[in-house]
Design an enzyme around this catalytic site. Structure first.
Site, PDB file in Angstrom:
ATOM      1  N   GLY A  81       0.711  -1.171  -0.085  1.00 20.59           N
ATOM      2  CA  GLY A  81      -0.008  -0.163   0.060  1.00 20.59           C
ATOM      3  C   GLY A  81       0.944   1.044  -0.034  1.00 20.59           C
ATOM      4  CD  GLN A  84       3.126   5.863   2.759  1.00 21.55           C
ATOM      5  OE1 GLN A  84       2.113   5.428   2.166  1.00 21.55           O
ATOM      6  NE2 GLN A  84       3.927   5.248   3.441  1.00 21.55           N
ATOM      7  CB  CYS A 139       4.618   2.361   7.630  1.00 20.45           C
ATOM      8  SG  CYS A 139       4.175   3.799   6.675  1.00 20.45           S
ATOM      9  CG  LEU A 140       6.337   1.046   1.491  1.00 16.64           C
ATOM     10  CD1 LEU A 140       5.792   1.133   0.146  1.00 16.64           C
ATOM     11  CD2 LEU A 140       7.540  -0.090   1.514  1.00 16.64           C
ATOM     12  CG  HIS A 185      -1.088   1.500   7.224  1.00 15.27           C
ATOM     13  ND1 HIS A 185      -0.273   1.081   8.116  1.00 15.27           N
ATOM     14  CD2 HIS A 185      -0.443   2.398   6.460  1.00 15.27           C
ATOM     15  CE1 HIS A 185       0.980   1.486   7.797  1.00 15.27           C
ATOM     16  NE2 HIS A 185       0.843   2.416   6.675  1.00 15.27           N
ATOM     17  CD  GLU A 186      -1.311   2.831   2.540  1.00 15.38           C
ATOM     18  OE1 GLU A 186      -1.045   3.830   2.446  1.00 15.38           O
ATOM     19  OE2 GLU A 186      -0.621   1.694   2.888  1.00 15.38           O
ATOM     20  CG  HIS A 216      -0.253   7.064   5.452  1.00 11.99           C
ATOM     21  ND1 HIS A 216       1.028   7.240   5.985  1.00 11.99           N
ATOM     22  CD2 HIS A 216       0.106   5.640   5.179  1.00 11.99           C
ATOM     23  CE1 HIS A 216       1.865   6.574   6.094  1.00 11.99           C
ATOM     24  NE2 HIS A 216       1.379   5.305   5.722  1.00 11.99           N
TER      25      HIS A 216
HETATM   26 ZN    ZN Z   1       1.924   3.498   5.905  1.00 12.00          ZN
END
Ligand code: ZN
Length: 178
Positions: free
Chosen positions: A45, A50, A94-95, A136-137, A140
């Protein structure tokens, strides 16, 4: 185009994002870049903030490895219209917070209304890993990270590690440029 992924802490990861007026070619190009950047990372994701774009847009693909066909979903202006009463604890990463994982409890399934890649309004149920990923997204998009669910002490520890990682990466980039 693969875009650089912001690493926590970064003020752009703490901002509430604005909705898109419509899914036009600019938004579709952003979705394509998000997918490409996510697959390259690799991750399941990736949200627009991000990569420093403060818009309510994200992509997911929770297909497992090479034995499952890709299953990309692009979402703009997502709204959770229903959440399951049942919750489940799963490991998240998380990236923007590389190599850190923690158990987070969230509703087991959610229904989300959003604009898809064609700009058409859709409402879909997400469960299992997709439910975790979508929640989660969506977090963000309001400037919330999964570590915000952890104790302040643990969050500080992780933030410290990330600051160190960013310093190291900046040094590597500087010496590579010499
Ligand atoms: Zn994330």
């Amino acid at each position: 185009m693969i875009r650089p992924i912001l690493i926590h802490p970064d003020p752009r990861l703490k901002k509430a994002c604005d909705p898109v007026a419509q899914v036009d070619d600019t938004v579709r190009a952003l979705m394509a870049d998000l997918l490409q950047t996510m697959y390259d990372a690799p991750g399941i994701g990736l949200a627009a903030p991000q990569v420093g774009v403060l818009r309510r847009v994200f992509v997911i693909d929770c297909a497992k490895g090479e034995d499952e066909a890709p299953d990309p979903v692009c979402l703009a202006n997502p709204e959770i219209t229903w959440s399951a009463q049942e919750t489940r604890e799963r490991e998240e990463g998380c990236l923007s917070i590389p190599d850190i994982y923690a158990m987070i409890t969230r509703p087991d399934a959610v229904r989300v209304r959003f604009l898809n890649r064609e700009g058409t309004e859709e409402e879909r149920m997400f469960d299992g890993m997709q439910a975790v990923c979508v929640q989660h997204e969506i977090d963000h998009l309001s400037g919330k990270l999964f570590i915000d669910y952890l104790s302040p002490m643990r969050r500080q520890l992780i933030t410290g590690k990330m600051k160190k990682l960013k310093r190291e990466r900046a040094r590597t980039r500087a010496s590579a440029a010499e």
